[in-house]
Write an enzyme that holds these catalytic residues in place. Sequence first.
Site, PDB file in Angstrom:
ATOM      1  N   CYS A  47     -56.366 -17.656 -31.457  1.00 57.42           N
ATOM      2  CA  CYS A  47     -55.213 -17.473 -30.568  1.00 57.42           C
ATOM      3  C   CYS A  47     -54.148 -16.769 -31.408  1.00 57.42           C
ATOM      4  O   CYS A  47     -53.860 -17.193 -32.536  1.00 57.42           O
ATOM      5  CB  CYS A  47     -54.702 -18.828 -30.092  1.00 57.42           C
ATOM      6  SG  CYS A  47     -53.091 -18.758 -29.272  1.00 57.42           S
ATOM      7  N   THR A  48     -53.582 -15.707 -30.867  1.00 56.13           N
ATOM      8  CA  THR A  48     -52.667 -14.892 -31.675  1.00 56.13           C
ATOM      9  C   THR A  48     -51.394 -15.644 -32.068  1.00 56.13           C
ATOM     10  O   THR A  48     -50.777 -15.334 -33.081  1.00 56.13           O
ATOM     11  CB  THR A  48     -52.313 -13.582 -30.945  1.00 56.13           C
ATOM     12  OG1 THR A  48     -51.889 -13.890 -29.611  1.00 56.13           O
ATOM     13  CG2 THR A  48     -53.507 -12.664 -30.882  1.00 56.13           C
ATOM     14  N   HIS A  49     -51.012 -16.637 -31.282  1.00 53.43           N
ATOM     15  CA  HIS A  49     -49.823 -17.419 -31.638  1.00 53.43           C
ATOM     16  C   HIS A  49     -50.002 -18.133 -32.986  1.00 53.43           C
ATOM     17  O   HIS A  49     -49.043 -18.326 -33.728  1.00 53.43           O
ATOM     18  CB  HIS A  49     -49.537 -18.480 -30.577  1.00 53.43           C
ATOM     19  CG  HIS A  49     -48.823 -17.959 -29.363  1.00 53.43           C
ATOM     20  ND1 HIS A  49     -49.440 -17.202 -28.407  1.00 53.43           N
ATOM     21  CD2 HIS A  49     -47.540 -18.106 -28.956  1.00 53.43           C
ATOM     22  CE1 HIS A  49     -48.558 -16.902 -27.456  1.00 53.43           C
ATOM     23  NE2 HIS A  49     -47.396 -17.441 -27.771  1.00 53.43           N
ATOM     24  N   THR A  55     -56.903 -15.340 -24.857  1.00 52.15           N
ATOM     25  CA  THR A  55     -57.083 -15.981 -23.552  1.00 52.15           C
ATOM     26  C   THR A  55     -57.129 -14.932 -22.433  1.00 52.15           C
ATOM     27  O   THR A  55     -57.982 -15.004 -21.539  1.00 52.15           O
ATOM     28  CB  THR A  55     -55.929 -16.979 -23.295  1.00 52.15           C
ATOM     29  OG1 THR A  55     -55.711 -17.730 -24.495  1.00 52.15           O
ATOM     30  CG2 THR A  55     -56.251 -17.929 -22.167  1.00 52.15           C
ATOM     31  N   CYS A  74     -54.150 -10.961 -26.932  1.00 53.61           N
ATOM     32  CA  CYS A  74     -54.231 -12.354 -26.484  1.00 53.61           C
ATOM     33  C   CYS A  74     -55.706 -12.672 -26.244  1.00 53.61           C
ATOM     34  O   CYS A  74     -56.356 -12.001 -25.427  1.00 53.61           O
ATOM     35  CB  CYS A  74     -53.429 -12.471 -25.183  1.00 53.61           C
ATOM     36  SG  CYS A  74     -53.562 -14.069 -24.374  1.00 53.61           S
TER      37      CYS A  74
HETATM   38  N1  DGL Z   1     -51.697 -15.880 -27.636  1.00 58.52           N
HETATM   39  C1  DGL Z   1     -52.694 -16.154 -26.680  1.00 58.52           C
HETATM   40  C2  DGL Z   1     -54.101 -16.189 -27.214  1.00 58.52           C
HETATM   41  O1  DGL Z   1     -54.365 -15.470 -28.115  1.00 58.52           O
HETATM   42  C3  DGL Z   1     -52.393 -17.065 -25.544  1.00 58.52           C
HETATM   43  C4  DGL Z   1     -51.876 -18.425 -25.789  1.00 58.52           C
HETATM   44  C5  DGL Z   1     -51.450 -19.069 -24.505  1.00 58.52           C
HETATM   45  O2  DGL Z   1     -50.665 -18.457 -23.777  1.00 58.52           O
HETATM   46  O3  DGL Z   1     -51.903 -20.179 -24.216  1.00 58.52           O
HETATM   47  O4  DGL Z   1     -54.945 -16.880 -26.741  1.00 58.52           O
END
Ligand code: DGL
Length: 261
Positions: free
Chosen positions: A184-186, A76, A74
């Site tokens: 962001c990994t999402h 963040t 992540c």
């Molecule tokens: N997947 C996360 C990232 O890489 C966090 C996204 C989130 O929870 O806002 O930043």
Amino acid sequence: MSSTLPIGVFDSGIGGLSILKKIHQQLPRESLLYIADSAHAPYGLKGEAFIIERSRHILKFLNSQPVKAVVVACNTATAAAVETLRNENSLPIIGMEPAIKPAALQTQSGVIGVLATAGTLASDKFVDLKSRFDGKVEIITQPCPGLVEHIERFQMDLPAIRNLLQEYIRPLVKKGADSLVLGCTHYNFIKGQIREVAGDAVSIIDTQEAVSNRLASVLKEEDLLSELEGTIHFYSSGDPQYQHKVFSHYLESNVEVRLFE
Ligand code: DGL
């Protein structure tokens, strides 16, 4: 530390599954323990103190298993908490950051767009990373509120997600960005939609492979590579039945998700 222990991988939600998939592909002998802090996702707009507190809580659980290494899957949480976690734990902790360096090496237009959460973009860690490219390339940052929420609910076909992507990506392309960094990994799970909006001329750069390579080299250096057959276990702080559907959707396989409190 025993090389047969699993590796802990965590994220605010399902974004880190994209990293887990890559790690499993590259290191199939490693056992993995994935934690999604789904009850507290998204992290993007939460303050640093909150993310540090949640990350400490996750580390406490992982240490109780125990694990031999941790991947903060992540951006963040890495930006907010990785230094604290490293100061408080002696096991190897691999973090991640938006892939500006590879983007800077390959851009032809000299303009790079970075899509990430507001938390990542506002962090000292990111400001420091970005400043290393001052005068070399133009970096345009774009926070993307709303995207993680849609991805967590796996509402991938909604026109709403496309509208958000158009709002976030079109101005970057208009300003000449020929490379888009997924910070962001999402966002790895909506690469196809991002590609449609950005167009074929834009390179889309993620960090899955870089993180997995880094993990492999740390395990090798520390003599922690496993020689067994790897197993994977999933935990979420959200409702396990609902998360079972979400995880199975993104992993394209029927997986059990246990409750992490
Ligand atoms: N997947 C996360 C990232 O890489 C966090 C996204 C989130 O929870 O806002 O930043």
